[in-house]
Design an enzyme around this catalytic site. Structure first.
Site, PDB file in Angstrom:
ATOM      1  N   TRP A 220       0.841  -1.205   0.000  1.00 24.00           N
ATOM      2  CA  TRP A 220       0.000   0.000   0.000  1.00 24.00           C
ATOM      3  C   TRP A 220       0.866   1.241   0.000  1.00 24.00           C
ATOM      4  CZ3 TRP A 220      -4.333  -1.270  -1.833  1.00 24.00           C
ATOM      5  CH2 TRP A 220      -4.989  -2.435  -1.436  1.00 24.00           C
TER       6      TRP A 220
ATOM      7  N   LYS B  90     -11.882  -1.924   7.232  1.00 23.14           N
ATOM      8  CA  LYS B  90     -11.060  -2.798   8.063  1.00 23.14           C
ATOM      9  C   LYS B  90     -11.544  -2.752   9.509  1.00 23.14           C
ATOM     10  CE  LYS B  90      -8.582  -3.214   4.338  1.00 23.14           C
ATOM     11  NZ  LYS B  90      -7.452  -2.403   3.922  1.00 23.14           N
TER      12      LYS B  90
ATOM     13  N   ASP C  96      -1.380   6.707   6.286  1.00 24.09           N
ATOM     14  CA  ASP C  96      -2.473   5.797   5.936  1.00 24.09           C
ATOM     15  C   ASP C  96      -2.703   4.921   7.168  1.00 24.09           C
ATOM     16  OD1 ASP C  96      -4.055   3.704   5.017  1.00 24.09           O
ATOM     17  OD2 ASP C  96      -2.848   3.273   3.239  1.00 24.09           O
TER      18      ASP C  96
END
Ligand SMILES: *Cc1c(COP(=O)(O)O)cnc(C)c1O
Length: 360
Positions: A102, A196, A172
């Site tokens: 990511w 999540k 993030d």
């Protein structure tokens, strides 16, 4: 009804109490005669829902007054572009730390809009550690430094933040938001996809220091400009109404448990249970260096791909689902987000013990 223990990395489990409230309110929310899904986002009933969600999030995370909370769409992946388009505009450069897929995607996207520099990486060892970043590695003229706080695929987490001086730190936090207390004032921007640890997919939460708003590149689409959403109270266009409502229920659930201090305590207890077992096991072992271990995503392997596959398949039959690891790491991964009860982790550990006994 037989609910499984779901170890999915995302979308993932939601607290049962939240699902029950949502079910009870499905046909009629309060005395409105309608479901939240059917409401106008401009109605006063819906305004109360989004206002309460923001107020509760501010409360549990201790978000300072000079930060805006934005409820957006497009996932964390859209933030990979929004961050540079909005922030990489003074000196047109930014520093990225590559701790996983990511983080790398965020870096590659930023490189399309300016001079993105990868200042450290842990790719040499399959991202199994967090690289050391000293202040001298950071360009004092960078418009920001970007990190991925918790690396969902590899199971590492930044335990100590890099010292970036006056350069805003952007993180993030998709897979660790609300897992433990966080000092928001240390960051310029925090962002997270909700699926999540917060809500169903479809919502992205952005927490941004006000002085970083209003400097977007001219080419920035209106919808990708933080200013648009800050001025519009996340209502410039139709927000992901129902997902925000569920997020609001999750915030209330966290408050009812005792807030993020308590949440962090529970998460540390859950993670310790699993890591202690892995450290003592002759069959299973963790793939991450102890000092970088995530509280949320725990990858582990037996070292034998066939045995890994057998474990995943037997675990599924026993009601432990989505334990297969990401293809880049192999083996298994247990994602133990806030909604995973401690009993779920305890049951997984006993199942692993039994599997180890039977496969010596
Ligand atoms: C899942 C995940 C993403 C991607 O999120 P989308 O909402 O699917 O775009 C980005 N970063 C991290 C850390 C993630 O865990």
């Amino acid at each position: 009804m037989a609910r499984v223990y779901n170890f999915s990395a995302g979308p993932s489990m939601l607290p049962e109490a939240v699902l029950k409230t949502a079910a009870a309110e499905m046909l009629e929310y309060g005395t409105t005669g309608q479901s939240v899904m059917e409401m106008s986002h401009r109605s006063k009933e819906y305004q109360a829902i989004i206002d309460a969600a923001e107020a509760d999030l501010r409360d549990i995370m201790g978000i300072p007054e000079n930060y805006k909370v934005l409820f957006l769409q497009g996932g964390a992946s859209t933030q990979f572009a929004m961050v540079p388009m909005n922030l990489m505009t003074k000196n047109k450069k930014a520093d990225y730390i590559i701790t996983g897929q990511w983080a790398k995607k965020a870096y590659k996207e930023a490189a399309r809009y300016g001079s993105a520099r990868a200042i450290a990486s842990s790719e040499d060892k399959t991202f199994s550690y967090i690289p050391t970043v000293t202040p001298d590695m950071i360009d004092p003229e960078a418009d920001y430094v970007h990190i991925c706080m918790n690396n969902t695929i590899y199971g590492t987490k930044w335990q100590t933040l890099p010292e970036t001086g006056d350069v805003p730190l952007v993180a993030d936090i998709s897979s660790c938001i609300l897992s433990e207390p966080i000092d928001v004032s240390k960051f310029g921007v925090l962002y997270a996809g909700a699926q999540k640890n917060v809500a169903p997919a479809g919502l992205t939460i952005v927490i941004i220091r006000e002085d970083l708003i209003g400097h977007a590149m001219d080419i920035t689409p209106t919808m990708l400009n933080y200013q648009t959403h800050a001025e519009g109270g996340s209502m410039f266009n139709t927000p992901p109404c129902y997902t925000i409502y569920i997020a609001g229920l999750v915030f209330k659930w966290i408050k009812s448990l005792g807030g993020l201090e308590k949440m962090g305590e529970i998460n540390r207890e859950k993670a310790k249970m699993l890591y202690d077992f892995l450290d003592g096991s002759a069959l299973f072992h963790g793939t991450v260096v102890p000092e970088a271990r995530s509280l949320m995503n725990v990858p582990f392997v037996t070292g034998n791909a066939e045995l890994d596959a057998k474990f995943v398949s037997e675990a599924k039959k026993a009601g432990f689902v989505n334990l297969k690891g990401h293809r880049s790491v192999g083996g298994m991964r247990a994602s133990i987000y806030n909604a995973m009860p401690i009993e779920g982790v305890a049951a997984l550990v006993s199942f692993m013990k039994q599997f180890e006994e039977e496969n010596k």
